[in-house]
Design a protein around this motif. Structure first.
Motif, PDB file in Angstrom:
ATOM      1  N   LEU A  57       0.823  -1.210   0.000  1.00 36.61           N
ATOM      2  CA  LEU A  57       0.000   0.000   0.000  1.00 36.61           C
ATOM      3  C   LEU A  57       0.858   1.262   0.000  1.00 36.61           C
ATOM      4  CD1 LEU A  57      -2.675  -1.057   2.644  1.00 36.61           C
ATOM      5  CD2 LEU A  57      -3.054  -0.778   0.181  1.00 36.61           C
ATOM      6  N   ASP A  58       0.326   2.310  -0.590  1.00 36.29           N
ATOM      7  CA  ASP A  58       0.969   3.614  -0.568  1.00 36.29           C
ATOM      8  C   ASP A  58       0.528   4.327   0.713  1.00 36.29           C
ATOM      9  OD1 ASP A  58       1.326   6.492  -0.915  1.00 36.29           O
ATOM     10  OD2 ASP A  58       1.735   6.080  -3.031  1.00 36.29           O
ATOM     11  N   LEU A  59       1.462   4.513   1.632  1.00 35.26           N
ATOM     12  CA  LEU A  59       1.141   5.091   2.937  1.00 35.26           C
ATOM     13  C   LEU A  59       0.517   6.470   2.810  1.00 35.26           C
ATOM     14  CD1 LEU A  59       1.168   5.187   6.020  1.00 35.26           C
ATOM     15  CD2 LEU A  59       3.553   5.940   5.892  1.00 35.26           C
ATOM     16  N   ASP A  60       1.102   7.308   1.959  1.00 30.22           N
ATOM     17  CA  ASP A  60       0.589   8.671   1.817  1.00 30.22           C
ATOM     18  C   ASP A  60      -0.858   8.680   1.345  1.00 30.22           C
ATOM     19  OD1 ASP A  60       2.986   9.768   2.650  1.00 30.22           O
ATOM     20  OD2 ASP A  60       3.784   9.978   0.623  1.00 30.22           O
ATOM     21  N   LYS A  61      -1.182   7.775   0.434  1.00 31.73           N
ATOM     22  CA  LYS A  61      -2.554   7.709  -0.076  1.00 31.73           C
ATOM     23  C   LYS A  61      -3.508   7.198   1.004  1.00 31.73           C
ATOM     24  CE  LYS A  61      -1.412   7.217  -4.982  1.00 31.73           C
ATOM     25  NZ  LYS A  61      -1.471   6.354  -6.186  1.00 31.73           N
ATOM     26  N   CYS A  62      -3.040   6.253   1.812  1.00 30.02           N
ATOM     27  CA  CYS A  62      -3.859   5.739   2.918  1.00 30.02           C
ATOM     28  C   CYS A  62      -4.168   6.862   3.911  1.00 30.02           C
ATOM     29  CB  CYS A  62      -3.138   4.601   3.638  1.00 30.02           C
ATOM     30  SG  CYS A  62      -3.053   3.038   2.740  1.00 30.02           S
ATOM     31  N   LEU A  63      -3.134   7.601   4.287  1.00 25.06           N
ATOM     32  CA  LEU A  63      -3.307   8.691   5.250  1.00 25.06           C
ATOM     33  C   LEU A  63      -4.201   9.790   4.681  1.00 25.06           C
ATOM     34  CD1 LEU A  63       0.373   8.947   6.545  1.00 25.06           C
ATOM     35  CD2 LEU A  63      -1.583   8.040   7.801  1.00 25.06           C
ATOM     36  N   ALA A  64      -3.991  10.121   3.410  1.00 23.31           N
ATOM     37  CA  ALA A  64      -4.783  11.189   2.794  1.00 23.31           C
ATOM     38  C   ALA A  64      -6.252  10.807   2.711  1.00 23.31           C
ATOM     39  CB  ALA A  64      -4.236  11.494   1.401  1.00 23.31           C
ATOM     40  N   ALA A  65      -6.530   9.567   2.316  1.00 24.34           N
ATOM     41  CA  ALA A  65      -7.916   9.107   2.196  1.00 24.34           C
ATOM     42  C   ALA A  65      -8.601   9.096   3.547  1.00 24.34           C
ATOM     43  CB  ALA A  65      -7.962   7.711   1.568  1.00 24.34           C
ATOM     44  N   TYR A  66      -7.898   8.611   4.565  1.00 18.46           N
ATOM     45  CA  TYR A  66      -8.506   8.532   5.894  1.00 18.46           C
ATOM     46  C   TYR A  66      -8.749   9.920   6.475  1.00 18.46           C
ATOM     47  CZ  TYR A  66      -9.463   6.983  10.648  1.00 18.46           C
ATOM     48  OH  TYR A  66     -10.069   6.754  11.858  1.00 18.46           O
ATOM     49  N   GLN A  67      -7.776  10.783   6.333  1.00 18.05           N
ATOM     50  CA  GLN A  67      -7.881  12.104   6.952  1.00 18.05           C
ATOM     51  C   GLN A  67      -8.850  13.032   6.218  1.00 18.05           C
ATOM     52  OE1 GLN A  67      -3.743  13.266   7.187  1.00 18.05           O
ATOM     53  NE2 GLN A  67      -3.277  11.684   8.701  1.00 18.05           N
ATOM     54  N   SER A  68      -9.000  12.846   4.907  1.00 16.96           N
ATOM     55  CA  SER A  68      -9.881  13.736   4.145  1.00 16.96           C
ATOM     56  C   SER A  68     -11.290  13.173   3.972  1.00 16.96           C
ATOM     57  CB  SER A  68      -9.282  14.022   2.766  1.00 16.96           C
ATOM     58  OG  SER A  68      -9.212  12.834   1.995  1.00 16.96           O
ATOM     59  N   GLN A  69     -11.414  11.830   3.898  1.00 15.46           N
ATOM     60  CA  GLN A  69     -12.710  11.216   3.625  1.00 15.46           C
ATOM     61  C   GLN A  69     -13.176  10.243   4.695  1.00 15.46           C
ATOM     62  OE1 GLN A  69     -11.190  10.263  -0.521  1.00 15.46           O
ATOM     63  NE2 GLN A  69     -13.339  10.638  -0.999  1.00 15.46           N
ATOM     64  N   GLY A  70     -12.300   9.960   5.668  1.00 19.47           N
ATOM     65  CA  GLY A  70     -12.719   9.140   6.796  1.00 19.47           C
ATOM     66  C   GLY A  70     -12.526   7.656   6.661  1.00 19.47           C
ATOM     67  N   SER A  71     -11.902   7.210   5.565  1.00 24.18           N
ATOM     68  CA  SER A  71     -11.670   5.768   5.399  1.00 24.18           C
ATOM     69  C   SER A  71     -10.627   5.500   4.327  1.00 24.18           C
ATOM     70  CB  SER A  71     -12.961   5.045   5.024  1.00 24.18           C
ATOM     71  OG  SER A  71     -12.714   3.666   4.780  1.00 24.18           O
ATOM     72  N   VAL A  72      -9.816   4.466   4.561  1.00 21.26           N
ATOM     73  CA  VAL A  72      -8.862   4.025   3.532  1.00 21.26           C
ATOM     74  C   VAL A  72      -9.604   3.349   2.385  1.00 21.26           C
ATOM     75  CG1 VAL A  72      -6.956   3.745   5.155  1.00 21.26           C
ATOM     76  CG2 VAL A  72      -8.485   1.807   4.716  1.00 21.26           C
ATOM     77  N   GLY A  73     -10.873   3.053   2.587  1.00 19.84           N
ATOM     78  CA  GLY A  73     -11.681   2.437   1.537  1.00 19.84           C
ATOM     79  C   GLY A  73     -11.833   3.303   0.309  1.00 19.84           C
ATOM     80  N   TYR A  74     -11.542   4.594   0.421  1.00 18.08           N
ATOM     81  CA  TYR A  74     -11.665   5.512  -0.711  1.00 18.08           C
ATOM     82  C   TYR A  74     -10.447   5.484  -1.634  1.00 18.08           C
ATOM     83  CZ  TYR A  74     -15.886   7.615   1.244  1.00 18.08           C
ATOM     84  OH  TYR A  74     -17.165   7.827   1.712  1.00 18.08           O
ATOM     85  N   ILE A  75      -9.402   4.754  -1.268  1.00 22.65           N
ATOM     86  CA  ILE A  75      -8.225   4.664  -2.135  1.00 22.65           C
ATOM     87  C   ILE A  75      -8.628   4.011  -3.457  1.00 22.65           C
ATOM     88  CG2 ILE A  75      -5.933   3.618  -2.394  1.00 22.65           C
ATOM     89  CD1 ILE A  75      -5.677   3.682   0.631  1.00 22.65           C
ATOM     90  N   GLU A  76      -8.175   4.596  -4.562  1.00 20.63           N
ATOM     91  CA  GLU A  76      -8.558   4.080  -5.881  1.00 20.63           C
ATOM     92  C   GLU A  76      -8.029   2.669  -6.117  1.00 20.63           C
ATOM     93  OE1 GLU A  76      -7.733   6.603  -9.159  1.00 20.63           O
ATOM     94  OE2 GLU A  76      -8.719   8.353  -8.284  1.00 20.63           O
ATOM     95  N   ALA A  77      -6.763   2.447  -5.823  1.00 23.20           N
ATOM     96  CA  ALA A  77      -6.161   1.133  -6.070  1.00 23.20           C
ATOM     97  C   ALA A  77      -6.210   0.286  -4.805  1.00 23.20           C
ATOM     98  CB  ALA A  77      -4.722   1.291  -6.539  1.00 23.20           C
ATOM     99  N   GLY A  78      -7.196  -0.602  -4.729  1.00 24.40           N
ATOM    100  CA  GLY A  78      -7.269  -1.540  -3.613  1.00 24.40           C
ATOM    101  C   GLY A  78      -8.220  -1.154  -2.503  1.00 24.40           C
ATOM    102  N   GLY A  79      -8.855   0.002  -2.598  1.00 24.87           N
ATOM    103  CA  GLY A  79      -9.760   0.438  -1.545  1.00 24.87           C
ATOM    104  C   GLY A  79     -11.172  -0.091  -1.735  1.00 24.87           C
TER     105      GLY A  79
END
Length: 339
Positions: A57-79
């Motif tokens: 996983l891309d850590l920065d994308k995980c953190l950005a998705a969680y902090q801006s949208q409330g879940s890592v599920g919003y990540i495009e690749a694998g969410g």
């Protein structure tokens, strides 16, 4: 499955790990793993979704998705967004070697219920938690035979306390013929309690007049009102901490000789006091003495919890690859350093 692998942990293939829970502790765990060569973060679950990719996983994308949208599920690749995130992640991630359960144990049966999900799924691998309460570890002890039969190596109480300090106490005890007292005192400083909401609620549950149920039910506004009354400081005494049952299981001393307490400052990153464990006992020559092991004030709660957790996960993977399954605690197994 994982239990059939014969590869050595010294090979260049990193151990594939997942983190369940992506609050303050889970995010810190992900940050700690990012620069490691021996482990690769491939799976993360939070309350509203999960992210998984065997390539890492891309850590920065995980953190950005969680902090801006409330879940890592919003990540495009694998969410993936899901209300059953942990269960679904287990089902699609058979090649994950081990998970760190960076989850709040609210209610007090939660960690045991997550362990049962893994048992029922048929997944084989390593699980590590940073559980706090004695009663929660006792629930896991009841699952020991099931974990063994399922081919799961589970290491419990592997944070700071229980965990790092419990292991230090077990080692310090070797100087003595009899242990009179193990006293663990911790100091935690955080700049903003909202970064560790679940952890603070677990601490509140140890205060007189509170329980795991009432602490879990508190709104953020109610927590803030309580902290306003105490100037942001929580003073905890004679806590129900699993250090006691872990040291008893390890044959160090009876649980009634173990005490745990501390001070948590939710408005200041500086520790209000130095975290330490004192082990008092009688040597074979009849001398009474005390060993003291003190953690550096500059080490954060996250560093002292997540570091040991992954060290124990590495040890767990070593055990699992040798066909050793079941339940163990931080007082029984030495952690291995993750490079």
């Amino acid at each position: 499955m994982n239990g059939d692998r014969t590869k050595s942990s010294t090979t260049s293939t990193p151990t594939r790990v997942g983190v369940l829970g992506f609050g303050g502790l889970g995010q810190a765990a992900a940050r700690l793993i990012a620069p490691k060569q021996e482990m690769q973060l491939v799976a993360v679950a939070d309350l509203k979704g999960y992210a998984y990719t065997s390539a890492g996983l891309d850590l920065d994308k995980c953190l950005a998705a969680y902090q801006s949208q409330g879940s890592v599920g919003y990540i495009e690749a694998g969410g993936t967004l899901s209300n059953q995130s942990i269960q679904e992640l287990i089902e699609v991630s058979a090649d994950v070697d081990g998970y760190f359960l960076a989850l709040p144990n609210l209610p007090n049966t939660f960690i045991a219920s997550v362990a049962q999900l893994f048992i029922k799924s048929g997944w084989r691998g390593v699980l590590v938690d940073a559980i706090k309460r004695t009663s929660a570890v006792e629930q896991l002890l009841e699952l020991k035979a099931q974990l063994l039969a399922a081919g799961i190596t589970y290491l419990s109480g592997c944070g700071a306390t229980p965990g790092l300090l419990t292991a230090a106490a077990a080692l310090a005890a070797q100087s003595y013929a009899e242990i009179h007292q193990v006293k663990i005192t911790f100091g935690v400083g955080i700049a903003n309690w909202e970064a560790y909401r679940a952890t603070i609620r677990e601490d509140i549950a140890h205060l007189p007049g509170y329980s795991t149920e009432s602490a879990r039910a508190m709104t953020d506004e109610e927590v803030e009102a309580l902290l306003d009354k105490t100037n942001g400081v929580l003073t905890l005494e004679n806590m129900e901490h699993a250090d006691d049952v872990m040291l008893e299981l390890a044959g160090i001393c009876d649980r009634d000789r173990v005490t745990v307490g501390g001070v948590v400052d939710t408005r200041n990153p500086k520790k209000p006091l130095s975290t330490n464990v004192q082990v008092t006992g009688r040597t074979f020559e009849g001398k009474i003495s005390t060993h003291t092991f003190t953690l550096g004030d500059e080490t954060s709660m996250a560093a002292n919890v997540c570091g040991p957790a992954f060290g124990y996960l590495k040890s767990g993977v070593s055990l699992h690859r040798r066909g050793i399954y079941g339940l163990f605690t931080a007082a029984e197994i030495m952690p291995q350093f993750v490079k």
